[in-house]
Design a protein around this motif. Structure first.
Motif, PDB file in Angstrom:
ATOM      1  N   LEU A   1      -6.122 -11.978   2.732  1.00  0.00           N
ATOM      2  CA  LEU A   1      -6.650 -12.659   1.286  1.00  0.00           C
ATOM      3  C   LEU A   1      -6.111 -11.936   0.174  1.00  0.00           C
ATOM      4  O   LEU A   1      -5.961 -12.224  -0.919  1.00  0.00           O
ATOM      5  CB  LEU A   1      -8.157 -12.328   1.249  1.00  0.00           C
ATOM      6  CG  LEU A   1      -9.050 -13.403   2.002  1.00  0.00           C
ATOM      7  CD1 LEU A   1     -10.523 -12.814   2.077  1.00  0.00           C
ATOM      8  CD2 LEU A   1      -8.849 -14.784   1.412  1.00  0.00           C
ATOM      9  N   VAL A   2      -5.407 -10.547   0.380  1.00  0.00           N
ATOM     10  CA  VAL A   2      -4.639 -10.243  -0.896  1.00  0.00           C
ATOM     11  C   VAL A   2      -3.152 -10.327  -0.644  1.00  0.00           C
ATOM     12  O   VAL A   2      -2.243  -9.667  -1.292  1.00  0.00           O
ATOM     13  CB  VAL A   2      -4.972  -8.514  -0.950  1.00  0.00           C
ATOM     14  CG1 VAL A   2      -6.455  -8.341  -1.229  1.00  0.00           C
ATOM     15  CG2 VAL A   2      -4.371  -7.858   0.348  1.00  0.00           C
TER      16      VAL A   2
ATOM     17  N   SER B   1      -3.981  -0.652  -3.571  1.00  0.00           N
ATOM     18  CA  SER B   1      -3.725   0.057  -4.750  1.00  0.00           C
ATOM     19  C   SER B   1      -2.479   1.350  -4.383  1.00  0.00           C
ATOM     20  O   SER B   1      -1.922   1.837  -5.239  1.00  0.00           O
ATOM     21  CB  SER B   1      -4.790   0.954  -5.185  1.00  0.00           C
ATOM     22  OG  SER B   1      -5.127   1.981  -4.355  1.00  0.00           O
ATOM     23  N   LYS B   2      -2.172   1.665  -3.132  1.00  0.00           N
ATOM     24  CA  LYS B   2      -1.219   2.662  -2.768  1.00  0.00           C
ATOM     25  C   LYS B   2       0.075   1.817  -2.138  1.00  0.00           C
ATOM     26  O   LYS B   2       0.921   2.204  -1.291  1.00  0.00           O
ATOM     27  CB  LYS B   2      -1.802   3.349  -1.523  1.00  0.00           C
ATOM     28  CG  LYS B   2      -3.113   4.309  -1.923  1.00  0.00           C
ATOM     29  CD  LYS B   2      -3.744   4.985  -0.693  1.00  0.00           C
ATOM     30  CE  LYS B   2      -4.754   5.885  -1.138  1.00  0.00           C
ATOM     31  NZ  LYS B   2      -4.427   7.202  -1.449  1.00  0.00           N
ATOM     32  N   ASN B   3      -0.040   0.417  -2.539  1.00  0.00           N
ATOM     33  CA  ASN B   3       1.094  -0.358  -1.967  1.00  0.00           C
ATOM     34  C   ASN B   3       1.446  -0.312  -0.433  1.00  0.00           C
ATOM     35  O   ASN B   3       2.232  -0.732  -0.010  1.00  0.00           O
ATOM     36  CB  ASN B   3       2.495  -0.004  -2.536  1.00  0.00           C
ATOM     37  CG  ASN B   3       2.227  -0.331  -4.347  1.00  0.00           C
ATOM     38  OD1 ASN B   3       1.728  -1.294  -4.381  1.00  0.00           O
ATOM     39  ND2 ASN B   3       2.969   0.827  -4.914  1.00  0.00           N
ATOM     40  N   ASP B   4       0.107  -0.101   0.280  1.00  0.00           N
ATOM     41  CA  ASP B   4       0.323  -0.318   1.803  1.00  0.00           C
ATOM     42  C   ASP B   4      -0.044  -1.828   2.367  1.00  0.00           C
ATOM     43  O   ASP B   4      -0.029  -1.813   3.417  1.00  0.00           O
ATOM     44  CB  ASP B   4      -0.542   0.774   2.303  1.00  0.00           C
ATOM     45  CG  ASP B   4       0.010   2.049   2.365  1.00  0.00           C
ATOM     46  OD1 ASP B   4       0.989   2.398   2.142  1.00  0.00           O
ATOM     47  OD2 ASP B   4      -0.861   3.229   2.321  1.00  0.00           O
TER      48      ASP B   4
ATOM     49  N   THR C   1     -14.916  -3.482   3.890  1.00  0.00           N
ATOM     50  CA  THR C   1     -13.935  -4.245   4.304  1.00  0.00           C
ATOM     51  C   THR C   1     -13.097  -4.227   2.879  1.00  0.00           C
ATOM     52  O   THR C   1     -12.054  -3.870   2.651  1.00  0.00           O
ATOM     53  CB  THR C   1     -13.997  -5.454   4.554  1.00  0.00           C
ATOM     54  OG1 THR C   1     -14.684  -5.388   5.954  1.00  0.00           O
ATOM     55  CG2 THR C   1     -12.606  -6.240   4.939  1.00  0.00           C
ATOM     56  N   SER C   2     -13.819  -4.712   1.639  1.00  0.00           N
ATOM     57  CA  SER C   2     -13.114  -4.674   0.328  1.00  0.00           C
ATOM     58  C   SER C   2     -12.507  -3.314  -0.005  1.00  0.00           C
ATOM     59  O   SER C   2     -11.605  -3.358  -0.522  1.00  0.00           O
ATOM     60  CB  SER C   2     -14.180  -5.486  -0.578  1.00  0.00           C
ATOM     61  OG  SER C   2     -14.492  -6.666  -0.232  1.00  0.00           O
ATOM     62  N   SER C   3     -13.489  -2.325   0.202  1.00  0.00           N
ATOM     63  CA  SER C   3     -13.187  -0.949  -0.189  1.00  0.00           C
ATOM     64  C   SER C   3     -11.921  -0.463   0.382  1.00  0.00           C
ATOM     65  O   SER C   3     -10.906  -0.070  -0.007  1.00  0.00           O
ATOM     66  CB  SER C   3     -14.082   0.193  -0.030  1.00  0.00           C
ATOM     67  OG  SER C   3     -13.954   1.149  -0.273  1.00  0.00           O
ATOM     68  N   ILE C   4     -11.592  -0.816   1.685  1.00  0.00           N
ATOM     69  CA  ILE C   4     -10.598  -0.169   2.717  1.00  0.00           C
ATOM     70  C   ILE C   4      -9.180  -1.262   2.137  1.00  0.00           C
ATOM     71  O   ILE C   4      -8.238  -0.757   1.825  1.00  0.00           O
ATOM     72  CB  ILE C   4     -10.745  -0.480   4.112  1.00  0.00           C
ATOM     73  CG1 ILE C   4     -11.954   0.414   4.600  1.00  0.00           C
ATOM     74  CG2 ILE C   4      -9.443  -0.277   4.821  1.00  0.00           C
ATOM     75  CD1 ILE C   4     -12.292   0.139   5.891  1.00  0.00           C
ATOM     76  N   VAL C   5      -9.453  -2.421   2.006  1.00  0.00           N
ATOM     77  CA  VAL C   5      -8.387  -3.286   1.389  1.00  0.00           C
ATOM     78  C   VAL C   5      -7.693  -3.044   0.024  1.00  0.00           C
ATOM     79  O   VAL C   5      -6.730  -2.825  -0.065  1.00  0.00           O
ATOM     80  CB  VAL C   5      -8.867  -4.929   1.666  1.00  0.00           C
ATOM     81  CG1 VAL C   5      -7.535  -5.857   0.986  1.00  0.00           C
ATOM     82  CG2 VAL C   5      -8.845  -5.177   3.019  1.00  0.00           C
ATOM     83  N   LEU C   6      -8.692  -2.732  -0.655  1.00  0.00           N
ATOM     84  CA  LEU C   6      -8.217  -2.523  -2.267  1.00  0.00           C
ATOM     85  C   LEU C   6      -7.785  -1.219  -2.199  1.00  0.00           C
ATOM     86  O   LEU C   6      -6.807  -0.936  -3.023  1.00  0.00           O
ATOM     87  CB  LEU C   6      -9.570  -2.678  -3.319  1.00  0.00           C
ATOM     88  CG  LEU C   6     -10.057  -4.032  -3.109  1.00  0.00           C
ATOM     89  CD1 LEU C   6     -11.268  -4.286  -4.102  1.00  0.00           C
ATOM     90  CD2 LEU C   6      -8.718  -5.059  -3.633  1.00  0.00           C
ATOM     91  N   THR C   7      -7.929  -0.053  -1.220  1.00  0.00           N
ATOM     92  CA  THR C   7      -7.560   0.992  -1.568  1.00  0.00           C
ATOM     93  C   THR C   7      -6.306   0.964  -0.812  1.00  0.00           C
ATOM     94  O   THR C   7      -5.227   1.487  -1.496  1.00  0.00           O
ATOM     95  CB  THR C   7      -8.438   1.937  -0.657  1.00  0.00           C
ATOM     96  OG1 THR C   7      -9.621   2.113  -1.335  1.00  0.00           O
ATOM     97  CG2 THR C   7      -7.608   3.378  -0.528  1.00  0.00           C
TER      98      THR C   7
END
Length: 142
Positions: free
Chosen positions: A65-66, A39-42, A30-36
């Motif tokens: 959370l972000v 990072s792409k402003n999506d 989940t963290s990996s998907i969210v942070l990716t």
């Protein structure tokens, strides 16, 4: 992000329904998907997220959370919706996320969605309506 997600009371389904492909999404994934996406402003401030087939809400709540402006959690299973609701209530109580407001809606009450997360069921089809097994395309199939 991982710490906050790991504190959710409902990270797995107590009685998963195989037909609905209810499996847990790990905190790390989940963290990996969210942070990716972030990072792409999506995702993040200025975005609206739609999590279709949200299950326990893990992915959608990661986006909340972000600080994504609005996150919609949608599932066809009422039991999954209840688990997701309990997770939302937990994060609200901990003041890690806030309740959405109606700011940004247009005059008809609609809102654009920048990112849609969906678990799509894949069932290979033996024969396509376009012809042979490869649908008549690719590898010289025409």
């Amino acid at each position: 992000l991982e710490y906050s997600l790991s504190s959710l009371p409902n990270r797995v389904f107590p009685n998963p329904k195989v037909a609905l492909e209810q499996y847990p999404t790990s905190v790390h994934l989940t963290s990996s998907i969210v942070l990716t996406a972030l990072s792409k402003n999506d995702a993040g401030p200025g975005t609206t997220i739609l999590d279709l087939g949200c299950g326990t809400g893990m992915l959608g709540l990661g986006f909340a959370l972000v600080r994504s402006d609005m996150v919609y959690l949608v599932d066809c299973d009422p039991e999954a919706v209840e688990l997701a609701r309990e997770n939302v209530d937990f994060l609200l109580e901990e003041e890690l996320i806030g309740r959405g407001d109606e700011k940004g809606d247009d005059e008809e009450g609609c809102r654009a969605v920048e990112l849609i997360m969906a678990k799509v069921k894949y069932a290979p089809v033996a024969e396509s309506s376009f012809g042979g097994r490869d649908g008549g395309r690719g590898r010289g199939g025409g």
